[in-house]
Design an enzyme around this catalytic site. Structure first.
Site, short mmCIF file in Angstrom:
data_model
loop_
_atom_site.label_atom_id
_atom_site.label_comp_id
_atom_site.label_asym_id
_atom_site.label_seq_id
_atom_site.Cartn_x
_atom_site.Cartn_y
_atom_site.Cartn_z
N ILE A 1 -11.83 -0.78 7.34
CA ILE A 1 -12.04 -0.86 8.38
C ILE A 1 -12.59 0.48 8.79
O ILE A 1 -13.33 0.24 10.28
CB ILE A 1 -9.84 -0.84 8.90
N LYS B 1 -3.17 1.24 12.87
CA LYS B 1 -1.72 0.23 13.18
C LYS B 1 -1.82 -0.11 11.07
O LYS B 1 -2.91 0.53 10.93
CB LYS B 1 -1.73 -0.53 13.59
N ASP C 1 0.63 -6.68 7.25
CA ASP C 1 -0.08 -5.88 7.85
C ASP C 1 -1.13 -7.11 8.69
O ASP C 1 -0.65 -6.27 10.16
CB ASP C 1 -1.02 -5.62 6.73
P1 NAP Z 1 -9.32 0.17 2.57
O1 NAP Z 1 -10.57 -0.55 2.40
O2 NAP Z 1 -8.10 0.19 1.51
O3 NAP Z 1 -9.48 1.66 3.10
C1 NAP Z 1 -8.83 2.32 2.99
C2 NAP Z 1 -9.61 3.46 2.06
O4 NAP Z 1 -8.30 5.11 2.42
C3 NAP Z 1 -9.76 3.73 1.15
O5 NAP Z 1 -11.20 3.47 0.84
C4 NAP Z 1 -9.86 5.19 0.52
O6 NAP Z 1 -10.77 6.27 1.67
C5 NAP Z 1 -8.67 6.15 1.82
N1 NAP Z 1 -6.98 5.87 0.92
C6 NAP Z 1 -6.14 7.00 1.06
N2 NAP Z 1 -5.39 6.80 -0.49
C7 NAP Z 1 -5.71 5.33 -0.41
C8 NAP Z 1 -4.56 4.57 -0.99
N3 NAP Z 1 -3.66 5.01 -1.92
N4 NAP Z 1 -4.73 3.39 -1.33
C9 NAP Z 1 -6.62 3.10 -1.02
N5 NAP Z 1 -7.09 3.64 -0.50
C10 NAP Z 1 -7.12 4.85 0.24
O7 NAP Z 1 -7.86 0.07 4.61
P2 NAP Z 1 -8.13 -0.85 5.52
O8 NAP Z 1 -8.53 -2.70 5.16
O9 NAP Z 1 -9.78 0.11 6.17
O10 NAP Z 1 -7.63 -0.90 6.16
C11 NAP Z 1 -6.83 1.32 6.27
C12 NAP Z 1 -6.26 0.88 7.17
O11 NAP Z 1 -6.40 0.24 8.78
C13 NAP Z 1 -4.49 0.39 7.27
O12 NAP Z 1 -3.50 0.51 7.82
C14 NAP Z 1 -4.79 -1.59 7.54
O13 NAP Z 1 -3.78 -1.50 8.32
C15 NAP Z 1 -5.35 -0.55 8.42
N6 NAP Z 1 -6.37 -1.59 9.47
C16 NAP Z 1 -7.35 -2.81 8.38
C17 NAP Z 1 -8.18 -3.67 9.00
C18 NAP Z 1 -8.95 -4.78 7.73
O14 NAP Z 1 -9.25 -5.53 8.36
N7 NAP Z 1 -8.97 -4.33 7.11
C19 NAP Z 1 -8.50 -4.19 10.27
C20 NAP Z 1 -7.53 -2.90 10.67
C21 NAP Z 1 -6.46 -2.34 10.79
P3 NAP Z 1 -11.63 7.11 0.49
O15 NAP Z 1 -12.51 6.34 -0.45
O16 NAP Z 1 -12.70 7.52 1.84
O17 NAP Z 1 -10.62 7.92 0.33
#
Ligand code: NAP
Length: 309
Positions: free
Chosen positions: A14, A90, A167
């Protein structure tokens, strides 16, 4: 006014899909750093911790936290301790108590705190809220169905307790808690857990509002083929349908023009307003409803989940 110097924390899907491009186009913010265990956004320095970032760049004023919900308390507390204003993705946290503590911590620190709900910023949300005012609502139906394999490829954190289909589902709850005129509460819930996972892949929720209006919610994280993010409201003066995650609106089957402004543009504009007024915004109602679903939900076991299934 000069733009707020902001850093992103957690550079995953995101952050790269929405936050980085939105900040690049914003006049209100300047993205100046990333806190990451991996790769920072292009053209800005990366730091392993907020402390390291602030030692090198004391000019940073705010952070936007894009890590998964578990573990946010330590990050928020560290940011506030460094005098930063804070915005979070969120869902706000892993638990309700944790989420409730953020606003108090921010208040004590004299900082702005914004618990975002990006779906509330979808283009049809405010028009729908305005249209529903003064109408008598008979029933509400939510169908929020997507394929976790497509939208969250390989994200293991999404199967941690308390998350799963909630989620995406909490996005729908963030919309209906905003557009419907009265509070509503959970009467029944059925949560379907894959045999090999600690979070549900589907949920049926039956809510009722304070006037007895039924609100039936169907969440599915295993939807193949067309994806569905629909909210329908039957009223005494017509049928409202929000589709595509509340970016489209129709009344009695006729499309209504609501514009195309992206959710994250509006989200950051709201954060800019909060910063200008030194106000916080942390409505936890959608998260409370999710917690209630886990309190009241009957659990059934379904076939094991397979990312390649
Ligand atoms: P993601 O791709 O897994 O990225 C999360 C990032 O957070 C990782 O790249 C890492 O960043 C860091 N991180 C720290 N602790 C972690 C852990 N225990 N496990 C995995 N990553 C960890 O997730 P995302 O989709 O971006 O989602 C992040 C947040 O945004 C969530 O709360 C989600 O509900 C929200 N969100 C997501 C979307 C969507 O479409 N994906 C849409 C709206 C909101 P570093 O590698 O930089 O350390």
């Amino acid at each position: 006014m000069s733009p707020t110097r902001i850093a992103l924390i957690g550079i995953g899907k995101i952050a790269r899909d929405q936050h980085v491009p939105t900040l690049a186009a914003s006049l209100d913010f300047e993205l100046v750093a990333g806190v990451t265990q991996h790769t920072p956004p292009e053209r800005v320095p990366g730091f392993a911790t907020i402390g390291e970032m602030m030692a090198a760049m004391p000019e940073v004023q705010a952070v936007s936290i894009c890590t998964p919900p578990r573990g946010r308390l330590a990050i928020v507390a560290e940011a506030l301790a460094h005098g930063l204003d804070v915005m979070i993705e969120k869902p706000p946290a892993a638990t309700l108590c944790e989420a409730e503590s953020f606003t108090e911590l921010a208040r004590e620190a004299g900082r702005v705190f914004y618990a975002t709900w990006h779906s509330r910023e979808a283009a049809a949300v405010e028009p729908a809220r305005a249209w529903l005012k003064g109408r008598t609502i008979h029933r509400v139906a939510v169908n929020w169905k997507e394929d976790v394999r497509v939208w969250h490829p390989g994200q293991e954190w999404i199967w941690e307790p308390g998350i799963g289909v909630f989620d995406p589902g909490i996005n729908a709850l963030s919309v209906i808690t905003h557009i419907l005129p009265r509070a509503f509460m959970l009467e029944r819930a059925e949560l379907r857990f894959p045999a090999n996972r600690a979070a549900p892949i589907a949920a049926d929720l039956a809510f009722v509002d304070t006037s007895g209006v039924p609100i039936d919610v169907d969440f599915d994280f295993d939807q193949r083929g067309p994806q569905t993010w629909d909210i329908e409201v039957e009223t005494d003066q017509g049928h409202l349908k929000l589709s595509m995650g509340a970016s489209r609106m129709a009344i009695d089957g006729v499309a209504v023009e609501v514009g195309e402004e992206p959710e994250y543009t509006r989200l950051y504009r709201h954060f800019a307003r909060l910063l200008a007024n030194r106000q916080s915004d942390a409505d936890l109602t959608p998260f409370r409803l999710v917690a209630d679903a886990f309190l009241l939900g009957r659990r059934t076991e379904v076939q094991p989940f397979d990312w390649n299934g």
